[in-house]
Design an enzyme around this catalytic site. Sequence first.
Site, mmCIF file in Angstrom:
data_model
loop_
_atom_site.group_PDB
_atom_site.id
_atom_site.type_symbol
_atom_site.label_atom_id
_atom_site.label_comp_id
_atom_site.label_asym_id
_atom_site.label_seq_id
_atom_site.Cartn_x
_atom_site.Cartn_y
_atom_site.Cartn_z
ATOM 1 N N TYR A 155 -17.223 4.545 -0.274
ATOM 2 C CA TYR A 155 -16.527 3.519 -1.068
ATOM 3 C C TYR A 155 -17.338 3.194 -2.332
ATOM 4 O O TYR A 155 -16.795 3.100 -3.432
ATOM 5 C CB TYR A 155 -16.353 2.285 -0.187
ATOM 6 C CG TYR A 155 -15.539 1.162 -0.763
ATOM 7 C CD1 TYR A 155 -14.144 1.235 -0.814
ATOM 8 C CD2 TYR A 155 -16.150 -0.013 -1.233
ATOM 9 C CE1 TYR A 155 -13.389 0.179 -1.312
ATOM 10 C CE2 TYR A 155 -15.406 -1.071 -1.726
ATOM 11 C CZ TYR A 155 -14.031 -0.973 -1.759
ATOM 12 O OH TYR A 155 -13.284 -2.031 -2.254
ATOM 13 N N ARG A 189 0.821 -5.428 -0.737
ATOM 14 C CA ARG A 189 0.150 -6.586 -0.121
ATOM 15 C C ARG A 189 -1.156 -6.888 -0.852
ATOM 16 O O ARG A 189 -1.528 -6.185 -1.807
ATOM 17 C CB ARG A 189 -0.130 -6.299 1.349
ATOM 18 C CG ARG A 189 -1.146 -5.187 1.548
ATOM 19 C CD ARG A 189 -1.436 -4.940 3.013
ATOM 20 N NE ARG A 189 -2.751 -4.345 3.169
ATOM 21 C CZ ARG A 189 -3.191 -3.790 4.288
ATOM 22 N NH1 ARG A 189 -2.400 -3.732 5.336
ATOM 23 N NH2 ARG A 189 -4.400 -3.282 4.350
ATOM 24 N N VAL A 216 -0.701 7.742 -4.222
ATOM 25 C CA VAL A 216 -1.444 8.094 -5.444
ATOM 26 C C VAL A 216 -2.354 9.299 -5.248
ATOM 27 O O VAL A 216 -2.735 9.960 -6.210
ATOM 28 C CB VAL A 216 -2.275 6.905 -5.985
ATOM 29 C CG1 VAL A 216 -1.379 5.779 -6.463
ATOM 30 C CG2 VAL A 216 -3.295 6.408 -4.965
HETATM 31 N N1 LIG Z 1 -10.499 -7.476 -0.663
HETATM 32 C C1 LIG Z 1 -11.674 -7.421 -1.258
HETATM 33 O O1 LIG Z 1 -12.568 -8.211 -0.966
HETATM 34 C C2 LIG Z 1 -11.931 -6.375 -2.322
HETATM 35 C C3 LIG Z 1 -13.180 -6.406 -2.941
HETATM 36 C C4 LIG Z 1 -13.462 -5.477 -3.939
HETATM 37 C C5 LIG Z 1 -12.497 -4.563 -4.318
HETATM 38 N N2 LIG Z 1 -11.290 -4.556 -3.701
HETATM 39 C C6 LIG Z 1 -10.336 -3.527 -4.159
HETATM 40 O O2 LIG Z 1 -9.109 -4.126 -4.521
HETATM 41 C C7 LIG Z 1 -8.031 -3.225 -4.233
HETATM 42 C C8 LIG Z 1 -7.027 -3.908 -3.334
HETATM 43 O O3 LIG Z 1 -7.677 -4.349 -2.153
HETATM 44 P P1 LIG Z 1 -6.963 -5.207 -1.001
HETATM 45 O O4 LIG Z 1 -8.035 -6.015 -0.361
HETATM 46 O O5 LIG Z 1 -5.768 -5.901 -1.539
HETATM 47 O O6 LIG Z 1 -6.562 -4.032 0.002
HETATM 48 P P2 LIG Z 1 -5.371 -3.932 1.054
HETATM 49 O O7 LIG Z 1 -5.812 -2.948 2.067
HETATM 50 O O8 LIG Z 1 -4.947 -5.295 1.526
HETATM 51 O O9 LIG Z 1 -4.171 -3.307 0.190
HETATM 52 C C9 LIG Z 1 -4.253 -2.011 -0.384
HETATM 53 C C10 LIG Z 1 -2.859 -1.497 -0.663
HETATM 54 O O10 LIG Z 1 -3.007 -0.159 -1.190
HETATM 55 C C11 LIG Z 1 -2.058 0.656 -0.551
HETATM 56 N N3 LIG Z 1 -2.508 2.054 -0.526
HETATM 57 C C12 LIG Z 1 -3.490 2.600 0.231
HETATM 58 N N4 LIG Z 1 -3.558 3.936 0.000
HETATM 59 C C13 LIG Z 1 -2.613 4.230 -0.934
HETATM 60 C C14 LIG Z 1 -2.187 5.431 -1.553
HETATM 61 N N5 LIG Z 1 -2.755 6.603 -1.265
HETATM 62 N N6 LIG Z 1 -1.176 5.364 -2.456
HETATM 63 C C15 LIG Z 1 -0.582 4.183 -2.745
HETATM 64 N N7 LIG Z 1 -0.936 3.013 -2.172
HETATM 65 C C16 LIG Z 1 -1.933 3.040 -1.267
HETATM 66 C C17 LIG Z 1 -1.927 0.084 0.867
HETATM 67 O O11 LIG Z 1 -0.710 0.499 1.486
HETATM 68 C C18 LIG Z 1 -1.974 -1.404 0.591
HETATM 69 O O12 LIG Z 1 -0.714 -1.942 0.325
HETATM 70 C C19 LIG Z 1 -8.676 -1.989 -3.614
HETATM 71 O O13 LIG Z 1 -8.882 -1.017 -4.611
HETATM 72 C C20 LIG Z 1 -9.991 -2.514 -3.087
HETATM 73 O O14 LIG Z 1 -10.955 -1.501 -2.966
HETATM 74 C C21 LIG Z 1 -10.986 -5.433 -2.716
#
Ligand SMILES: NC(=O)c1ccc[n+]([C@@H]2O[C@H](COP(=O)([O-])OP(=O)(O)OC[C@H]3O[C@@H](n4cnc5c(N)ncnc54)[C@H](O)[C@@H]3O)[C@@H](O)[C@H]2O)c1
Length: 442
Positions: A347, A211, A256
Amino acid sequence: MSDRYLNLVNSPLGSAVASRVGLPQPAKLRRYAGGDPLLPGPALLGATGGKPAAALRKLLTGAGAEVVDTLGEGERVAAAVLDARSVAAPADLGALRDFLAPAVKGLQANGRVLVLGRLPDGKSVTADATRQALDGIVRSLAKELRRGATANLLWVENEASLGAALRFFLSGKSAYVDGQPVVLGAGTAPDPTDWDQPLAGKTALVTGAARGIGAAIAGVLARDGAKVIAADLTQAGETLAKVANRLGGSALHLDVAAADAPPRLLDHLAAHTDGLDILIHNAGITRDKLMANMKPEQWDSVLAVNLESQLRINDALLGSDQLNPQARVVCLSSTTGLSGNRGQTNYGATKAGVIGLVRSSAAAFAKHGASTINAIAPGFIDTEMTAKMPLATREVARRLSSLQQAGLPIDVAEATAWLASPGAGGVNGQVLRVCGQNLVGA
Ligand SMILES: NC(=O)c1ccc[n+]([C@@H]2O[C@H](COP(=O)([O-])OP(=O)(O)OC[C@H]3O[C@@H](n4cnc5c(N)ncnc54)[C@H](O)[C@@H]3O)[C@@H](O)[C@H]2O)c1
């Protein structure tokens, strides 16, 4: 989570009201859709200290830009590209003003300003100060531009990656990258046979692909021709399968952070692929708490998923025969890793740690058949993660960038796909913010 305010101020009545009472007026950003031309209008090209280089003009026209050298009264352009590699003394910077002042006035909505410079190299204090000044000009200009326009800086040390960089920064693919400097260094950066399919023949693995940002990255890599392995937790089973099926890729259940994740990954690659070309470390979690209330398990789980997993998987891949030459690794960091965020010490540790990882392992990846490793630091991106924020906080966070709106997962995905492409071979060990130039922090 649609941005109702953005839609409102882009209606005739909403726009008039917002303008009268001085409310932010975010523009609908120009985002890439298949078949779009590079730019929706001409690109004004200029150079400090002489005529623009023929090679630069050729790259622009080769990418489909209509290049003009002058801007007549009342004429408008979709981009302004200034080659400022010749500046060597403060007096030379006046040429930037001479070019940019009229160019900015004639810039269409969603326009692009791109400045090319040379990195300071320690040979002359005056020259270095002048070169560094470009960074201040571009970052400040980016904060002045309105109506979805952006300004970015390319430090061109080597032209091998310039073509791919121009195609990214001038197109709608860079919609949410603003006020950013990127170094184009030496590296193997072959042009693809087909610029619409730059990843054809490549095998890519995206973690956390079920997602949000991960699913968007998997989608763009597949659009660009890669065969995608979408990896996520077993619990994500059905949504992960849907993502993989939609892309004609495959699904891999992989936690992971599990101790056996690296060997399981290597086994999978050995059994099902001819080696990995692209790895996107996207899986990430938050367990926000003020430091005073932080529980050990909240600390440990975030460290394990967001940082330790990346370190262990990279080590295993570099020590195996499963990582192909000219591989591209992109690690998801965050602007929290650059500027900090209240309630996110755990984080923030991981997202700053990812930046350290990328910088420190760039040389090892370069040695591995001219491979690269870079980080993307998204700012505020509308996903399920950010949808959980209280409404007022989310509204404020959305407006706190030069583009006055949140980014979308596709914006992070487009930037990731550029760094994952063969043409980005000269970009290594760097951090690219996809944050609309957050006004808070670095
Ligand atoms: N949304 C934001 O504003 C934002 C901002 C900065 C950085 N990020 C980074 O971008 C990345 C994605 O964020 P997002 O908003 O899409 O998050 P999200 O929570 O919508 O999706 C994260 C996905 O990672 C998977 N996941 C979690 N733990 C896992 C594991 N141990 N092994 C495999 N998969 C795992 C979850 O099941 C999920 O599908 C992350 O690293 C997040 O820190 C997001």
